[in-house]
Design an enzyme around this catalytic site. Structure first.
Site, PDB file in Angstrom:
ATOM      1  N   HIS A   1     -12.493  81.239 114.835  1.00  0.00           N
ATOM      2  CA  HIS A   1     -11.832  81.457 113.545  1.00  0.00           C
ATOM      3  C   HIS A   1     -10.733  80.390 113.420  1.00  0.00           C
ATOM      4  O   HIS A   1      -9.538  80.693 113.480  1.00  0.00           O
ATOM      5  CB  HIS A   1     -11.249  82.868 113.508  1.00  0.00           C
TER       6      HIS A   1
ATOM      7  N   ARG B   1      -2.052  81.699 105.724  1.00  0.00           N
ATOM      8  CA  ARG B   1      -3.472  81.357 105.580  1.00  0.00           C
ATOM      9  C   ARG B   1      -3.655  80.542 104.299  1.00  0.00           C
ATOM     10  O   ARG B   1      -4.408  79.567 104.267  1.00  0.00           O
ATOM     11  CB  ARG B   1      -4.325  82.634 105.514  1.00  0.00           C
TER      12      ARG B   1
ATOM     13  N   ASP C   1      -5.670  91.306 118.692  1.00  0.00           N
ATOM     14  CA  ASP C   1      -6.663  91.434 117.610  1.00  0.00           C
ATOM     15  C   ASP C   1      -7.461  92.700 117.922  1.00  0.00           C
ATOM     16  O   ASP C   1      -7.365  93.265 119.032  1.00  0.00           O
ATOM     17  CB  ASP C   1      -7.554  90.175 117.594  1.00  0.00           C
TER      18      ASP C   1
ATOM     19  N   GLN D   1      -7.732  80.645 110.977  1.00  0.00           N
ATOM     20  CA  GLN D   1      -6.722  81.608 111.430  1.00  0.00           C
ATOM     21  C   GLN D   1      -5.759  80.945 112.423  1.00  0.00           C
ATOM     22  O   GLN D   1      -4.538  81.028 112.273  1.00  0.00           O
ATOM     23  CB  GLN D   1      -7.426  82.799 112.094  1.00  0.00           C
TER      24      GLN D   1
ATOM     25  N   ARG E   1     -18.283  82.289 106.138  1.00  0.00           N
ATOM     26  CA  ARG E   1     -18.029  83.284 107.193  1.00  0.00           C
ATOM     27  C   ARG E   1     -19.379  83.795 107.637  1.00  0.00           C
ATOM     28  O   ARG E   1     -20.127  84.357 106.823  1.00  0.00           O
ATOM     29  CB  ARG E   1     -17.147  84.412 106.661  1.00  0.00           C
TER      30      ARG E   1
ATOM     31  N   CYS F   1      -3.902  88.809 113.646  1.00  0.00           N
ATOM     32  CA  CYS F   1      -4.576  88.123 112.533  1.00  0.00           C
ATOM     33  C   CYS F   1      -4.864  89.061 111.376  1.00  0.00           C
ATOM     34  O   CYS F   1      -5.063  88.599 110.251  1.00  0.00           O
ATOM     35  CB  CYS F   1      -5.853  87.475 113.025  1.00  0.00           C
TER      36      CYS F   1
HETATM   37  N1   CP Z   1      -7.603  87.479 109.327  1.00  0.00           N
HETATM   38  C1   CP Z   1      -8.691  87.450 108.531  1.00  0.00           C
HETATM   39  O1   CP Z   1      -9.524  86.542 108.581  1.00  0.00           O
HETATM   40  O2   CP Z   1      -8.784  88.490 107.659  1.00  0.00           O
HETATM   41  P1   CP Z   1     -10.072  88.864 106.774  1.00  0.00           P
HETATM   42  O3   CP Z   1     -11.146  89.311 107.723  1.00  0.00           O
HETATM   43  O4   CP Z   1      -9.613  89.956 105.860  1.00  0.00           O
HETATM   44  O5   CP Z   1     -10.502  87.634 106.028  1.00  0.00           O
HETATM   45  N1  NVA Z   2     -12.074  89.382 115.677  1.00  0.00           N
HETATM   46  C1  NVA Z   2     -12.096  89.917 114.330  1.00  0.00           C
HETATM   47  C2  NVA Z   2     -11.253  89.055 113.437  1.00  0.00           C
HETATM   48  C3  NVA Z   2     -11.206  89.476 111.997  1.00  0.00           C
HETATM   49  C4  NVA Z   2     -10.381  88.548 111.151  1.00  0.00           C
HETATM   50  C5  NVA Z   2     -13.516  89.998 113.836  1.00  0.00           C
HETATM   51  O1  NVA Z   2     -14.296  89.067 114.083  1.00  0.00           O
HETATM   52  O2  NVA Z   2     -13.875  91.008 113.217  1.00  0.00           O
END
Ligand code: CP
Ligand code: NVA
Length: 308
Positions: A130, A289, A221, A133, A103, A261
Protein backbone atom coordinates in the site's frame (compact mmCIF):
# COMPACT_ATOMS: atom_id res chain seq x y z
CA UNK A 1 11.29 10.04 -11.63
CA UNK A 2 9.41 6.73 -11.67
CA UNK A 3 6.84 6.01 -14.42
CA UNK A 4 4.45 4.00 -12.24
CA UNK A 5 4.03 3.84 -8.44
CA UNK A 6 3.40 0.20 -7.56
CA UNK A 7 5.70 -0.23 -4.55
CA UNK A 8 7.49 1.97 -2.02
CA UNK A 9 10.65 0.52 -3.57
CA UNK A 10 9.87 2.36 -6.84
CA UNK A 11 11.00 5.51 -5.03
CA UNK A 12 14.48 6.66 -4.17
CA UNK A 13 15.22 8.65 -1.04
CA UNK A 14 15.51 11.85 -3.12
CA UNK A 15 12.28 11.13 -5.03
CA UNK A 16 10.41 10.59 -1.74
CA UNK A 17 11.75 13.85 -0.31
CA UNK A 18 10.74 15.68 -3.52
CA UNK A 19 7.21 14.28 -3.21
CA UNK A 20 7.07 15.40 0.46
CA UNK A 21 8.09 18.94 -0.50
CA UNK A 22 5.57 19.02 -3.36
CA UNK A 23 2.84 17.66 -1.06
CA UNK A 24 3.65 20.34 1.52
CA UNK A 25 3.49 23.06 -1.17
CA UNK A 26 0.19 21.72 -2.55
CA UNK A 27 -1.28 21.51 0.97
CA UNK A 28 -0.18 25.04 1.81
CA UNK A 29 -1.51 26.46 -1.48
CA UNK A 30 -4.85 24.67 -1.14
CA UNK A 31 -5.26 25.95 2.44
CA UNK A 32 -4.33 29.47 1.28
CA UNK A 33 -7.19 29.35 -1.23
CA UNK A 34 -5.14 28.82 -4.41
CA UNK A 35 -7.30 27.00 -6.94
CA UNK A 36 -5.11 26.70 -10.06
CA UNK A 37 -5.85 23.74 -12.32
CA UNK A 38 -2.61 22.18 -13.62
CA UNK A 39 -4.44 19.02 -14.74
CA UNK A 40 -7.38 20.73 -16.50
CA UNK A 41 -8.82 18.41 -19.14
CA UNK A 42 -6.98 15.35 -17.77
CA UNK A 43 -8.74 12.19 -16.55
CA UNK A 44 -7.85 9.28 -14.29
CA UNK A 45 -9.56 5.89 -14.09
CA UNK A 46 -9.95 4.55 -10.53
CA UNK A 47 -10.39 0.76 -10.41
CA UNK A 48 -11.44 -0.82 -7.11
CA UNK A 49 -11.67 -4.59 -6.59
CA UNK A 50 -12.01 -4.01 -2.82
CA UNK A 51 -13.92 -1.50 -0.66
CA UNK A 52 -12.40 1.86 0.28
CA UNK A 53 -13.19 5.13 2.01
CA UNK A 54 -9.91 7.06 2.23
CA UNK A 55 -8.25 5.90 -0.98
CA UNK A 56 -11.26 6.42 -3.21
CA UNK A 57 -12.16 9.82 -1.79
CA UNK A 58 -8.61 11.15 -1.76
CA UNK A 59 -7.90 10.06 -5.34
CA UNK A 60 -11.17 11.44 -6.61
CA UNK A 61 -10.98 14.70 -4.64
CA UNK A 62 -7.25 15.01 -5.38
CA UNK A 63 -7.61 14.86 -9.18
CA UNK A 64 -10.64 17.19 -9.05
CA UNK A 65 -8.71 19.73 -6.92
CA UNK A 66 -5.97 19.69 -9.56
CA UNK A 67 -8.54 20.50 -12.25
CA UNK A 68 -9.00 17.01 -13.70
CA UNK A 69 -11.71 14.38 -13.48
CA UNK A 70 -11.96 10.81 -12.22
CA UNK A 71 -13.92 7.84 -13.53
CA UNK A 72 -14.67 5.23 -10.84
CA UNK A 73 -14.85 1.59 -11.97
CA UNK A 74 -15.60 -1.27 -9.60
CA UNK A 75 -13.77 -4.51 -10.36
CA UNK A 76 -17.12 -6.31 -10.56
CA UNK A 77 -18.47 -3.81 -13.09
CA UNK A 78 -15.61 -4.14 -15.55
CA UNK A 79 -14.96 -7.82 -14.80
CA UNK A 80 -11.23 -7.29 -14.35
CA UNK A 81 -9.64 -10.57 -15.41
CA UNK A 82 -13.00 -12.30 -15.96
CA UNK A 83 -15.04 -10.34 -18.51
CA UNK A 84 -11.80 -9.16 -20.07
CA UNK A 85 -8.12 -9.80 -19.43
CA UNK A 86 -6.26 -7.36 -17.18
CA UNK A 87 -3.92 -6.57 -20.08
CA UNK A 88 -6.83 -5.68 -22.38
CA UNK A 89 -8.40 -3.46 -19.72
CA UNK A 90 -5.06 -1.64 -19.44
CA UNK A 91 -4.64 -1.28 -23.23
CA UNK A 92 -8.18 0.13 -23.61
CA UNK A 93 -8.09 2.51 -20.66
CA UNK A 94 -4.76 3.94 -21.84
CA UNK A 95 -6.47 5.10 -25.07
CA UNK A 96 -8.91 7.27 -23.07
CA UNK A 97 -7.40 8.36 -19.76
CA UNK A 98 -4.16 9.97 -18.58
CA UNK A 99 -3.56 7.75 -15.56
CA UNK A 100 -4.90 4.72 -13.70
CA UNK A 101 -5.11 4.08 -9.95
CA UNK A 102 -6.17 0.59 -8.89
CA UNK A 103 -6.93 -1.31 -5.69
CA UNK A 104 -6.54 -5.03 -6.34
CA UNK A 105 -6.23 -8.40 -4.68
CA UNK A 106 -3.22 -9.97 -6.41
CA UNK A 107 -0.20 -7.70 -6.74
CA UNK A 108 0.36 -9.32 -10.15
CA UNK A 109 -2.82 -7.55 -11.33
CA UNK A 110 -1.36 -4.08 -10.76
CA UNK A 111 1.92 -5.19 -12.34
CA UNK A 112 0.03 -6.43 -15.41
CA UNK A 113 -1.91 -3.15 -15.63
CA UNK A 114 1.37 -1.23 -15.53
CA UNK A 115 3.03 -3.48 -18.09
CA UNK A 116 0.27 -2.97 -20.64
CA UNK A 117 -0.85 0.61 -19.97
CA UNK A 118 0.99 3.39 -21.76
CA UNK A 119 -0.11 5.79 -19.00
CA UNK A 120 1.07 5.91 -15.34
CA UNK A 121 -0.40 3.30 -12.98
CA UNK A 122 -0.65 3.88 -9.21
CA UNK A 123 -1.17 1.12 -6.64
CA UNK A 124 -4.08 2.05 -4.36
CA UNK A 125 -3.45 -1.16 -2.32
CA UNK A 126 -2.75 -4.73 -3.29
CA UNK A 127 -2.42 -7.86 -1.17
CA UNK A 128 1.33 -7.11 -1.00
CA UNK A 129 1.67 -3.32 -0.73
CA UNK A 130 0.00 0.00 0.00
CA UNK A 131 2.63 2.51 -1.13
CA UNK A 132 0.33 5.59 -1.18
CA UNK A 133 -0.39 4.92 2.49
CA UNK A 134 3.30 4.69 3.42
CA UNK A 135 4.04 7.86 1.46
CA UNK A 136 1.35 9.82 3.32
CA UNK A 137 2.55 8.33 6.62
CA UNK A 138 6.17 9.37 6.21
CA UNK A 139 5.05 12.74 4.83
CA UNK A 140 3.06 13.17 8.06
CA UNK A 141 6.19 12.48 10.13
CA UNK A 142 8.38 14.64 7.86
CA UNK A 143 6.06 17.67 8.09
CA UNK A 144 6.06 17.36 11.90
CA UNK A 145 9.86 17.65 11.79
CA UNK A 146 10.52 14.08 12.97
CA UNK A 147 14.13 13.06 12.30
CA UNK A 148 13.23 9.97 10.26
CA UNK A 149 16.85 8.81 9.96
CA UNK A 150 17.17 8.66 13.75
CA UNK A 151 13.75 7.24 14.44
CA UNK A 152 12.73 3.83 15.79
CA UNK A 153 9.39 2.64 14.43
CA UNK A 154 7.67 -0.31 16.12
CA UNK A 155 5.14 -2.09 13.92
CA UNK A 156 2.92 -4.16 16.24
CA UNK A 157 0.58 -6.61 14.51
CA UNK A 158 0.26 -8.28 11.13
CA UNK A 159 3.21 -8.22 8.72
CA UNK A 160 0.80 -7.22 5.96
CA UNK A 161 0.60 -5.01 2.86
CA UNK A 162 0.80 -1.73 4.80
CA UNK A 163 3.64 -3.13 6.92
CA UNK A 164 5.56 -4.03 3.74
CA UNK A 165 5.24 -0.53 2.27
CA UNK A 166 6.18 1.09 5.60
CA UNK A 167 9.24 -1.15 5.99
CA UNK A 168 10.44 -0.37 2.45
CA UNK A 169 9.93 3.39 2.61
CA UNK A 170 11.37 3.45 6.13
CA UNK A 171 14.45 1.66 4.81
CA UNK A 172 14.85 4.20 1.98
CA UNK A 173 14.61 7.06 4.47
CA UNK A 174 16.98 5.51 7.03
CA UNK A 175 14.47 4.65 9.77
CA UNK A 176 15.05 1.71 12.09
CA UNK A 177 12.03 -0.62 12.14
CA UNK A 178 11.08 -3.45 14.47
CA UNK A 179 8.10 -5.66 13.65
CA UNK A 180 6.39 -7.52 16.52
CA UNK A 181 4.05 -10.28 15.33
CA UNK A 182 3.07 -13.86 16.13
CA UNK A 183 4.93 -16.66 14.34
CA UNK A 184 3.53 -17.20 10.85
CA UNK A 185 2.47 -13.57 10.40
CA UNK A 186 5.87 -12.04 9.68
CA UNK A 187 6.47 -9.68 6.75
CA UNK A 188 7.41 -11.53 3.54
CA UNK A 189 11.10 -12.52 3.47
CA UNK A 190 11.50 -10.87 0.04
CA UNK A 191 10.38 -7.54 1.58
CA UNK A 192 12.78 -7.90 4.52
CA UNK A 193 15.59 -8.75 2.08
CA UNK A 194 14.74 -5.82 -0.18
CA UNK A 195 14.62 -3.42 2.79
CA UNK A 196 18.02 -4.64 4.00
CA UNK A 197 19.47 -4.28 0.50
CA UNK A 198 18.28 -0.65 0.62
CA UNK A 199 20.35 -0.26 3.79
CA UNK A 200 17.38 -0.50 6.14
CA UNK A 201 17.66 -1.72 9.73
CA UNK A 202 14.73 -4.11 10.21
CA UNK A 203 14.21 -6.57 13.07
CA UNK A 204 11.39 -9.04 13.66
CA UNK A 205 10.38 -10.21 17.14
CA UNK A 206 7.49 -12.03 18.79
CA UNK A 207 7.68 -9.67 21.78
CA UNK A 208 5.39 -6.63 21.44
CA UNK A 209 6.64 -5.04 24.67
CA UNK A 210 10.26 -5.37 23.61
CA UNK A 211 9.40 -3.73 20.27
CA UNK A 212 7.63 -0.84 22.00
CA UNK A 213 10.48 -0.02 24.40
CA UNK A 214 12.00 3.31 23.38
CA UNK A 215 9.89 3.60 20.20
CA UNK A 216 9.39 7.02 18.60
CA UNK A 217 6.48 5.67 16.57
CA UNK A 218 4.11 2.76 17.14
CA UNK A 219 2.16 1.70 14.05
CA UNK A 220 -0.59 -0.89 13.84
CA UNK A 221 -3.19 -2.07 11.33
CA UNK A 222 -6.09 -4.52 11.34
CA UNK A 223 -5.37 -8.18 12.10
CA UNK A 224 -7.74 -9.30 9.33
CA UNK A 225 -7.18 -7.52 6.03
CA UNK A 226 -9.65 -7.32 3.16
CA UNK A 227 -9.90 -10.75 1.57
CA UNK A 228 -8.95 -12.62 4.81
CA UNK A 229 -12.39 -12.48 6.44
CA UNK A 230 -12.67 -16.29 6.67
CA UNK A 231 -9.58 -16.29 8.95
CA UNK A 232 -10.95 -13.68 11.35
CA UNK A 233 -11.44 -15.90 14.43
CA UNK A 234 -8.09 -17.64 14.02
CA UNK A 235 -6.38 -14.29 13.60
CA UNK A 236 -8.11 -12.77 16.66
CA UNK A 237 -6.65 -15.61 18.73
CA UNK A 238 -3.19 -15.42 17.17
CA UNK A 239 -2.92 -11.64 17.67
CA UNK A 240 -4.54 -11.33 21.11
CA UNK A 241 -1.20 -10.36 22.74
CA UNK A 242 -0.47 -7.71 20.08
CA UNK A 243 -3.07 -5.06 20.92
CA UNK A 244 -1.84 -1.45 20.98
CA UNK A 245 -3.26 -0.32 24.30
CA UNK A 246 -2.17 2.13 27.01
CA UNK A 247 0.11 -0.47 28.60
CA UNK A 248 2.07 -1.00 25.36
CA UNK A 249 2.20 2.75 24.67
CA UNK A 250 3.62 3.18 28.19
CA UNK A 251 6.79 1.29 27.14
CA UNK A 252 7.54 3.75 24.32
CA UNK A 253 9.07 7.21 24.56
CA UNK A 254 6.76 9.75 26.29
CA UNK A 255 6.60 11.64 22.97
CA UNK A 256 5.60 8.51 20.99
CA UNK A 257 3.35 9.00 17.96
CA UNK A 258 0.75 6.28 17.39
CA UNK A 259 -0.13 5.59 13.77
CA UNK A 260 -2.93 3.61 12.12
CA UNK A 261 -3.79 3.61 8.41
CA UNK A 262 -7.51 3.11 9.17
CA UNK A 263 -10.06 1.61 9.01
CA UNK A 264 -9.57 0.39 12.59
CA UNK A 265 -11.19 -2.60 14.21
CA UNK A 266 -11.54 -0.81 17.55
CA UNK A 267 -11.02 -3.11 20.53
CA UNK A 268 -8.93 -5.54 18.44
CA UNK A 269 -5.58 -4.19 17.26
CA UNK A 270 -6.04 -0.83 19.03
CA UNK A 271 -8.13 0.46 21.92
CA UNK A 272 -10.40 3.51 21.75
CA UNK A 273 -8.27 5.17 24.44
CA UNK A 274 -5.15 4.99 22.27
CA UNK A 275 -6.74 5.68 18.87
CA UNK A 276 -8.60 8.70 20.25
CA UNK A 277 -5.82 9.65 22.69
CA UNK A 278 -3.12 12.33 22.69
CA UNK A 279 -0.45 10.27 20.91
CA UNK A 280 -2.60 9.30 17.93
CA UNK A 281 -1.96 10.97 14.56
CA UNK A 282 -4.27 8.67 12.58
CA UNK A 283 -6.45 11.49 11.28
CA UNK A 284 -3.42 13.51 10.18
CA UNK A 285 -2.33 10.46 8.19
CA UNK A 286 -5.79 10.24 6.64
CA UNK A 287 -5.77 13.95 5.76
CA UNK A 288 -2.34 13.68 4.21
CA UNK A 289 -3.41 10.87 1.89
CA UNK A 290 -5.00 13.69 -0.12
CA UNK A 291 -1.95 15.94 -0.28
CA UNK A 292 0.62 13.17 -0.80
CA UNK A 293 -1.43 11.61 -3.62
CA UNK A 294 -1.95 14.99 -5.27
CA UNK A 295 1.84 15.25 -5.35
CA UNK A 296 2.16 11.77 -6.88
CA UNK A 297 -0.57 12.44 -9.48
CA UNK A 298 0.91 15.81 -10.44
CA UNK A 299 4.37 14.27 -10.78
CA UNK A 300 3.34 11.21 -12.79
CA UNK A 301 0.87 13.05 -15.04
CA UNK A 302 3.40 15.79 -15.69
CA UNK A 303 1.68 18.88 -14.24
CA UNK A 304 3.45 21.90 -12.75
CA UNK A 305 3.08 23.37 -9.27
CA UNK A 306 3.47 26.80 -10.91
CA UNK A 307 -0.03 26.37 -12.37
CA UNK A 308 -1.61 25.72 -8.94
N1 CP B 1 -6.15 3.55 4.63
C1 CP B 1 -6.91 3.25 3.56
O1 CP B 1 -6.42 2.92 2.48
O2 CP B 1 -8.25 3.35 3.76
P1 CP B 1 -9.39 2.82 2.77
O3 CP B 1 -9.31 1.32 2.76
O4 CP B 1 -10.68 3.33 3.34
O5 CP B 1 -9.12 3.37 1.40
N1 NVA C 1 -4.23 -4.14 5.69
C1 NVA C 1 -5.52 -3.53 5.41
C2 NVA C 1 -5.32 -2.09 5.04
C3 NVA C 1 -6.58 -1.34 4.70
C4 NVA C 1 -6.30 0.08 4.29
C5 NVA C 1 -6.23 -4.29 4.32
O1 NVA C 1 -5.57 -4.69 3.34
O2 NVA C 1 -7.44 -4.53 4.44
Amino acid sequence: MMRHFLSSADLTRDAALQVFQLAADLKQRWKAGRRGTPLAGRTMALIFEKPSLRTRVTFEVGIVQLGGRAVYLSGAEIGLGTRESVADVARNLARWVDGIAARVYAHATIETLARHATVPVINGLSDSEHPCQALADFFTLWERGVDIGAMRLAWIGDGNNVCHSVILLGALLGASTVVACPPGYEPAPRVLDAARRLGGRVEVTEDARKAAVGADVIYTDVWTSMGQEAERVRRQEAFSRYQVNETIVGFAKPSVLVMHCLPAHRGEEITDAVLDGPHSIALDQAENRLHAQKAVILTLLGGSIDDV
